[in-house]
Design a protein around this motif. Structure first.
Motif, mmCIF file in Angstrom:
data_model
loop_
_atom_site.group_PDB
_atom_site.id
_atom_site.type_symbol
_atom_site.label_atom_id
_atom_site.label_comp_id
_atom_site.label_asym_id
_atom_site.label_seq_id
_atom_site.Cartn_x
_atom_site.Cartn_y
_atom_site.Cartn_z
ATOM 1 N N UNK A 1 47.244 10.907 30.376
ATOM 2 C CA UNK A 1 46.801 9.591 29.775
ATOM 3 C C UNK A 1 47.635 8.538 30.407
ATOM 4 N N UNK A 2 49.057 8.765 30.337
ATOM 5 C CA UNK A 2 49.865 7.899 30.939
ATOM 6 C C UNK A 2 49.754 7.638 32.344
ATOM 7 N N UNK A 3 49.426 8.698 33.080
ATOM 8 C CA UNK A 3 49.410 8.500 34.656
ATOM 9 C C UNK A 3 48.124 7.414 34.744
ATOM 10 N N UNK A 4 47.247 7.629 33.985
ATOM 11 C CA UNK A 4 46.078 6.937 34.225
ATOM 12 C C UNK A 4 46.166 5.426 33.704
ATOM 13 N N UNK A 5 47.249 5.054 33.052
ATOM 14 C CA UNK A 5 47.474 3.741 32.514
ATOM 15 C C UNK A 5 46.735 3.460 31.337
ATOM 16 N N UNK A 6 45.969 4.498 30.741
ATOM 17 C CA UNK A 6 44.997 4.380 29.603
ATOM 18 C C UNK A 6 45.423 4.012 28.604
ATOM 19 N N UNK B 1 37.909 12.087 28.234
ATOM 20 C CA UNK B 1 38.952 11.918 29.267
ATOM 21 C C UNK B 1 40.119 13.008 28.950
ATOM 22 N N UNK B 2 40.821 13.511 29.959
ATOM 23 C CA UNK B 2 41.885 14.551 29.684
ATOM 24 C C UNK B 2 43.074 13.488 29.325
ATOM 25 N N UNK B 3 43.737 14.170 28.109
ATOM 26 C CA UNK B 3 45.052 13.518 27.666
ATOM 27 C C UNK B 3 46.407 13.897 28.124
ATOM 28 N N UNK C 1 56.820 14.589 25.442
ATOM 29 C CA UNK C 1 55.825 13.934 26.413
ATOM 30 C C UNK C 1 55.035 12.883 26.126
ATOM 31 N N UNK C 2 55.067 12.320 24.812
ATOM 32 C CA UNK C 2 54.567 11.191 24.376
ATOM 33 C C UNK C 2 53.411 11.282 23.607
ATOM 34 N N UNK C 3 53.363 12.480 22.762
ATOM 35 C CA UNK C 3 52.105 12.735 21.955
ATOM 36 C C UNK C 3 52.721 13.469 20.765
#
Length: 163
Positions: A32-37, A79-81, A129-131
């Motif tokens: 999710x973070x890599x995609x900037x979503x 979308x993958x998270x 990891x941000x979740x």
């Protein structure tokens, strides 16, 4: 003939010690973070568990590995998270388990002892990891073992030549 008071002969006591436990391999990807979503996410978590056990070169010592793959997709859009892959290993000293019961013992009882530590690692890694921390539900290692036996039996039956 010795009289033991009518008592049944005692089976040898089972001895089990956890010698060590460690992370052999681990990977966490915050997709999710890599995609900037950004925006609302509604996670759908999927957990896959594989077990492996093998004898070590030292007498009465065994290695048991729990291989975990956790994927999380957004229920809205799919979308993958994130993706977490973890190979967690315990080294055990085991004595007194009859040979015909050793395989299920290694794949049921040993993972039960390792699971609380594995659960904590998954919770910490997903949080760091941000979740929100992912607290794994209990895993029924007995049912997992039975499912694997049934799967193997089906595979053998399917591969057996018809008479």
């Amino acid at each position: 003939m010795a009289d033991n008071g009518g008592a049944q002969p005692q089976a040898p006591a089972i001895k089990m010690n956890v010698l060590n436990q460690f992370i052999r391999d681990m990977s966490f990807e915050n997709i999710l973070a890599q995609k900037g979503a950004q925006g609302e996410v509604e996670p759908d978590v999927n957990v896959q568990v594989n077990l492996d056990a093998k004898k070590r070169s030292t007498e009465h010592q065994f290695e048991v590995a729990i291989k975990l793959q956790v994927t999380s997709d957004n229920k809205k859009g799919g979308d993958k998270l994130f993706l977490l892959e973890l190979d967690y290993v315990g080294l055990f000293h085991i004595e007194g388990v009859p040979e015909d019961q050793l395989h299920p013992f290694l794949l049921i009882e040993c993972p039960r002892l390792l699971f609380p530590f594995l659960r904590r690692i998954v919770s910490d890694v997903t949080r760091d990891g941000g979740f929100p921390p992912l607290n794994l539900e209990n895993i029924d290692f007995m049912q997992l073992y039975r499912n694997e036996l049934a799967r193997r039996a089906q595979t053998e039956q399917a591969q057996a030549p018809a008479n």
